[in-house]
Design a protein around this motif. Structure first.
Motif, PDB file in Angstrom:
ATOM      1  N   LYS A  64       1.393  -1.352   0.143  1.00  0.00           N
ATOM      2  CA  LYS A  64      -0.254  -0.152   0.129  1.00  0.00           C
ATOM      3  C   LYS A  64       0.831   1.725  -0.323  1.00  0.00           C
ATOM      4  N   ASN A  65      -0.088   2.269  -0.618  1.00  0.00           N
ATOM      5  CA  ASN A  65       1.386   3.736  -0.398  1.00  0.00           C
ATOM      6  C   ASN A  65       2.455   3.595  -1.158  1.00  0.00           C
ATOM      7  N   PRO A  66       2.319   2.975  -2.578  1.00  0.00           N
ATOM      8  CA  PRO A  66       3.876   2.849  -3.060  1.00  0.00           C
ATOM      9  C   PRO A  66       4.550   4.266  -3.116  1.00  0.00           C
ATOM     10  N   SER A  67       3.815   6.089  -3.061  1.00  0.00           N
ATOM     11  CA  SER A  67       4.784   6.684  -3.221  1.00  0.00           C
ATOM     12  C   SER A  67       5.463   7.143  -2.046  1.00  0.00           C
ATOM     13  N   ILE A  68       5.214   6.188  -0.822  1.00  0.00           N
ATOM     14  CA  ILE A  68       5.589   6.584   0.206  1.00  0.00           C
ATOM     15  C   ILE A  68       7.258   6.255  -0.127  1.00  0.00           C
ATOM     16  N   SER A  69       7.508   5.085  -0.968  1.00  0.00           N
ATOM     17  CA  SER A  69       8.909   4.619  -0.950  1.00  0.00           C
ATOM     18  C   SER A  69      10.689   5.079  -0.944  1.00  0.00           C
ATOM     19  N   ALA A  70      10.948   5.110  -0.099  1.00  0.00           N
ATOM     20  CA  ALA A  70      12.735   6.398  -1.050  1.00  0.00           C
ATOM     21  C   ALA A  70      13.309   5.693  -2.191  1.00  0.00           C
ATOM     22  N   TYR A  71      12.517   4.114  -2.834  1.00  0.00           N
ATOM     23  CA  TYR A  71      12.977   3.813  -3.113  1.00  0.00           C
ATOM     24  C   TYR A  71      12.339   4.319  -4.866  1.00  0.00           C
ATOM     25  N   MET A  72      11.525   5.247  -4.741  1.00  0.00           N
ATOM     26  CA  MET A  72      10.891   5.857  -6.039  1.00  0.00           C
ATOM     27  C   MET A  72      11.999   6.172  -6.883  1.00  0.00           C
ATOM     28  N   GLY A  73      12.154   6.223  -7.929  1.00  0.00           N
ATOM     29  CA  GLY A  73      12.901   7.056  -8.889  1.00  0.00           C
ATOM     30  C   GLY A  73      13.920   6.411  -8.809  1.00  0.00           C
ATOM     31  N   THR A  74      14.129   5.337  -8.950  1.00  0.00           N
ATOM     32  CA  THR A  74      15.704   4.781  -9.172  1.00  0.00           C
ATOM     33  C   THR A  74      15.486   3.965 -10.482  1.00  0.00           C
ATOM     34  N   ARG A  75      16.581   3.526 -10.306  1.00  0.00           N
ATOM     35  CA  ARG A  75      16.622   2.442 -11.994  1.00  0.00           C
ATOM     36  C   ARG A  75      17.441   1.149 -11.458  1.00  0.00           C
ATOM     37  N   LEU A  76      16.805  -0.110 -11.076  1.00  0.00           N
ATOM     38  CA  LEU A  76      17.234  -1.261 -10.586  1.00  0.00           C
ATOM     39  C   LEU A  76      17.346  -2.273 -11.812  1.00  0.00           C
ATOM     40  N   SER A  77      18.840  -3.365 -11.172  1.00  0.00           N
ATOM     41  CA  SER A  77      18.784  -4.161 -11.734  1.00  0.00           C
ATOM     42  C   SER A  77      18.293  -6.068 -10.968  1.00  0.00           C
ATOM     43  N   GLY A  78      17.507  -6.981 -11.696  1.00  0.00           N
ATOM     44  CA  GLY A  78      17.098  -7.854 -11.293  1.00  0.00           C
ATOM     45  C   GLY A  78      15.496  -8.162 -10.625  1.00  0.00           C
ATOM     46  N   LYS A  79      14.777  -8.854 -11.968  1.00  0.00           N
ATOM     47  CA  LYS A  79      13.781  -8.931 -11.696  1.00  0.00           C
ATOM     48  C   LYS A  79      13.029  -9.736 -11.422  1.00  0.00           C
ATOM     49  N   VAL A  80      12.230  -9.918 -10.429  1.00  0.00           N
ATOM     50  CA  VAL A  80      11.789 -11.284 -10.265  1.00  0.00           C
ATOM     51  C   VAL A  80      10.640 -12.190 -11.562  1.00  0.00           C
ATOM     52  N   LEU A  81      10.508 -13.157 -11.169  1.00  0.00           N
ATOM     53  CA  LEU A  81      10.320 -14.147 -12.353  1.00  0.00           C
ATOM     54  C   LEU A  81       8.859 -15.294 -11.817  1.00  0.00           C
ATOM     55  N   ALA A  82       9.682 -15.279 -10.560  1.00  0.00           N
ATOM     56  CA  ALA A  82       8.615 -16.578 -10.505  1.00  0.00           C
ATOM     57  C   ALA A  82       9.389 -16.555  -9.023  1.00  0.00           C
ATOM     58  N   THR A  83       8.112 -17.198  -8.353  1.00  0.00           N
ATOM     59  CA  THR A  83       8.299 -16.762  -6.412  1.00  0.00           C
ATOM     60  C   THR A  83       7.874 -18.641  -6.213  1.00  0.00           C
TER      61      THR A  83
END
Length: 504
Positions: A460-479
């Motif tokens: 919930k409320n993803p806008s509050i995350s400090a990580y918004m605006g970053t570019r990341l490597s490592g995509k989860v395909l399956a869990t």
């Protein structure tokens, strides 16, 4: 057909009949809503499977929710695998992450998070087990009755397995019967604060409370987790009613929680942990320091304690490894947390301590709230709610920022799976080995993505995350959780079939 052919043909027919029977019997589809993969027995294959012995090319056999076998070399030798096979090619197959420090705020504050949204985010981030902290929910988990409320709130809402820490507070710390009852009811250990927690029904403890808690925990061989900051003489510290312009400066907040607060708390704790050594009065107990931020004097105290033989571990969090105080803009209260994010040199020291083994593990310390409590319009660091929202992103964040330090896949598995499993007493989790729960994450290390408003976030409320605006490597395909495919590239299983974990 010659005589040899007539002899071979019945054998071939028999083998084909046996193979069809094998597949029908052991790989029959399941109608369960718990999994996106309709098989009870299957294989997942990859050229990069992270095992305790290293990274191998091969396949993992899953049967009845557990790992039945791990086979090496199927690509090189063309080994034939019987049954349903999901081939992930060059993607990484790794033990699912175990996050020992998350606040899911359920029951009581589900507008902040909640079991359903929080575990959906966990699954999308490759986390297969969460240990929920006893505070930020309402009421806090400090008794058998409040634990029962917590477990009931989790029923049919959790997409991953969830365990529970209990709270050590002044109300129960000196009551052996109360602590015994709470531990017998199934909490995996206890958590306490050495400074105000910000939650009214979770007051801080002192060293006497902690000492008594360790005595009781020793009988159960379960850990005590401590938020290690102590309030010192506050004269000269900024106050909440100070000038608003000053309160917008991150440096103002940073000055309210200097490294000396962590150092003082850890120094006092280590006087108590003397009793955890062999033949001590609390032998068998274990101290775990959560979210270490200070990589200098505080970390040195921990290293000295370990060298003396104290039973102690320490974690840090991705936000201390990703960000530095110099980068935080005035008024950007997304970055407020306790202890605070410190300077770039401190961050560098944390990375070295982690890669050298002085810091034992990582956790998210996912601590969300509603946007209004972050005071974005006012930007007041002294009044805004402190906590980093991060649950879905910890794997790509650790990998993205850690690549420059040469981190390996086996180090990731150690920090996020193997050691957290040991802390939480989960012997059947944390490694891809025969007999363990089939808790597995499949991810693509080289896949990059922008973490912006177009990225699907499940907490919930993803806008509050400090990580918004970053570019990341490592995509989860399956869990996979206990063999159930609970998440696959943007889709969750229809039903939430995670298991509440209670110690026995």
């Amino acid at each position: 057909m010659d005589i040899l052919g007539w002899r071979v043909f019945p054998l071939v027919s028999l083998l084909i009949s046996f193979l069809l029977f094998y597949i029908k019997t052991f790989s029959k589809p399941s109608n369960s809503l718990c999994s996106l993969l309709p098989h009870d027995r299957y294989w997942i294959a990859s050229r990069q499977i992270v095992t305790p012995q290293g990274v191998i090319s091969g396949a993992v056999e899953v049967k009845g929710g557990s790992i039945a076998s791990v086979v090496e070399g199927i690509y090189q030798h063309g080994q034939i695998i019987k049954g349903h096979v999901v081939d992930y090619g060059n993607a990484v197959i790794m033990p699912g992450l175990i996050d020992v420090h998350a606040h899911l705020d359920d029951p009581g504050r589900t507008e902040w998070e909640g079991f359903s949204s929080g575990t959906k985010a966990a699954a999308a981030g490759g986390i297969t087990t969460l240990i929920d902290m006893p505070l930020n929910s309402e009421p806090s988990t400090v008794s058998v009755e409040t634990l029962k409320l917590k477990v009931e709130a989790a029923e049919e809402k959790i997409y991953v397995d969830v365990g529970f820490w209990g709270g050590l507070v002044p109300e129960n710390a000196l009551n052996v019967s109360a602590l015994d009852s709470l531990l017998k009811a199934g909490v995996l250990g206890l958590k306490s604060f050495m400074c105000p927690s910000g939650i009214n029904d979770f007051p801080m403890t002192n060293s006497s409370h902690i000492k008594e808690g360790l005595h009781v925990l020793a009988k159960y061989k379960r850990p005590l987790l401590v938020h290690a900051e102590m309030q010192l003489d506050s004269e000269g510290y900024p106050k909440e009613n100070d000038d608003i312009n000053s309160a917008r400066l991150y440096s103002t907040y940073l000055n309210t929680r200097p490294p000396s607060m962590e150092e003082a708390a850890i120094r006092e704790l280590l006087e108590v942990t003397k009793h955890t050594r062999t033949s001590g009065s609390a032998e068998g107990s274990h101290l775990h320091i959560v979210h270490l931020s200070d990589s200098r004097a505080s970390l040195n105290l921990v290293k000295e304690a370990k060298s003396r033989g104290d039973s102690i571990t320490v974690e840090t969090c991705p936000h201390y490894l990703a960000f530095s105080a110099e980068e935080i803009q005035d008024g950007d209260t997304r970055f407020k947390c306790s202890p605070p994010i410190r300077d770039a040199a401190n961050r560098e020291n944390l990375w070295h301590a982690l890669t050298e083994g002085h810091i034992d593990m990582l956790s998210s310390d996912h601590s969300p709230t509603i946007p209004e409590l972050k005071l974005f319009g006012e930007g007041n660091f002294l009044k805004a709610w402190g906590g980093i929202s991060s649950l879905q992103y910890v794997l790509p964040v650790t990998w993205s920022y850690g690549k420059q330090y040469g981190i390996t896949l086996n180090q990731l598995a150690s920090w996020w799976s193997e050691r957290p499993a040991k802390l939480a007493g989960q012997e059947l989790k944390g490694a891809i080995v025969s007999g363990n729960h089939a808790d597995i994450v499949v991810w693509e290390p080289n896949a990059e993505f922008e973490l912006d408003e177009n990225h699907t976030a499940y907490h919930k409320n993803p806008s509050i995350s400090a990580y918004m605006g970053t570019r990341l490597s490592g995509k989860v395909l399956a869990t996979f959780v206990r063999g159930n495919l609970v998440y696959k590239e943007g889709e969750h299983a229809p039903a939430a079939c995670g298991v509440p974990i209670l110690a026995k």
